[in-house]
Design an enzyme around this catalytic site. Sequence first.
Site, mmCIF file in Angstrom:
data_model
loop_
_atom_site.group_PDB
_atom_site.id
_atom_site.type_symbol
_atom_site.label_atom_id
_atom_site.label_comp_id
_atom_site.label_asym_id
_atom_site.label_seq_id
_atom_site.Cartn_x
_atom_site.Cartn_y
_atom_site.Cartn_z
ATOM 1 N N CYS A 8 123.320 -77.215 -28.155
ATOM 2 C CA CYS A 8 122.381 -76.091 -28.042
ATOM 3 C C CYS A 8 120.990 -76.607 -28.381
ATOM 4 C CB CYS A 8 122.814 -74.918 -28.927
ATOM 5 S SG CYS A 8 122.884 -75.267 -30.693
ATOM 6 N N ASN A 11 121.112 -76.730 -33.044
ATOM 7 C CA ASN A 11 122.353 -77.235 -33.652
ATOM 8 C C ASN A 11 122.632 -76.594 -35.026
ATOM 9 O OD1 ASN A 11 123.805 -80.366 -34.817
ATOM 10 N ND2 ASN A 11 124.768 -78.824 -33.592
ATOM 11 N N CYS A 13 123.220 -72.815 -34.844
ATOM 12 C CA CYS A 13 123.848 -71.517 -34.517
ATOM 13 C C CYS A 13 124.996 -71.684 -33.514
ATOM 14 C CB CYS A 13 122.810 -70.535 -33.978
ATOM 15 S SG CYS A 13 121.464 -70.180 -35.139
ATOM 16 N N ARG A 14 124.653 -71.803 -32.222
ATOM 17 C CA ARG A 14 125.695 -71.721 -31.199
ATOM 18 C C ARG A 14 126.610 -72.939 -31.140
ATOM 19 N NH1 ARG A 14 121.449 -70.655 -26.572
ATOM 20 N NH2 ARG A 14 120.349 -72.054 -27.994
ATOM 21 N N SER A 15 126.038 -74.151 -31.081
ATOM 22 C CA SER A 15 126.929 -75.315 -30.877
ATOM 23 C C SER A 15 127.820 -75.612 -32.085
ATOM 24 C CB SER A 15 126.159 -76.550 -30.404
ATOM 25 O OG SER A 15 125.230 -77.006 -31.354
ATOM 26 N N ASP A 125 120.870 -66.908 -27.333
ATOM 27 C CA ASP A 125 120.441 -67.562 -28.565
ATOM 28 C C ASP A 125 120.332 -66.485 -29.661
ATOM 29 O OD1 ASP A 125 119.142 -68.780 -30.616
ATOM 30 O OD2 ASP A 125 117.582 -69.707 -29.385
#
Length: 161
Positions: A8, A11, A13-15, A125
């Site tokens: 993401c 690095n 939150c999402r990934s 995001d």
Amino acid sequence: MIKILFVCLGNICRSPMAEAIFNGLIQKYGLAGFIESDSAGTSDYHIGEPPDSRTLGVVHKYQLKLDHQGRQFTTGDFNKFNYIIAMDESNLSNIQRQLPKSADYKKILLMREFDEQADSQSVPDPYWSSEDGFEEVYQILHRSCQNFINYLKKNHPELAQ
Ligand code: 4NP
């Protein structure tokens, strides 16, 4: 070993959430000795930092494990991992921009290609959103990781048990 890298922007939150969910599913299906995952960000904003506290909140809520420090994607990662899974189209173009023309672009995929309920190409995001945004991202990533594992099983007959 099949190596997966979730990518993401920050690095935090999402990934890393994708990494925690994916690794939990790999354990559940007895695939831990065959597939592993890690995560990285295309930016240098949060290098060395732990995941966002709201990411960790969701990870703990679903009894997952995550021990990760923010790090930046490198071209070395591209060579080391078998699949690079980008969270959104901007991450995808940031990755592609760093690579030589001869690179095997086919190994880069978008996470939401695996979400049958996707209304967009991107995992939203959640960084600027409320905690609800993190729960929504969890649901998207859980569906997508589940389907991605089925895709891996189909493409790698050695994983079929
Ligand atoms: P991520 O979210 O890419 O899912 O980790 C973000 C985290 C930090 C920032 C942007 C997005 N930031 O601008 O610091």
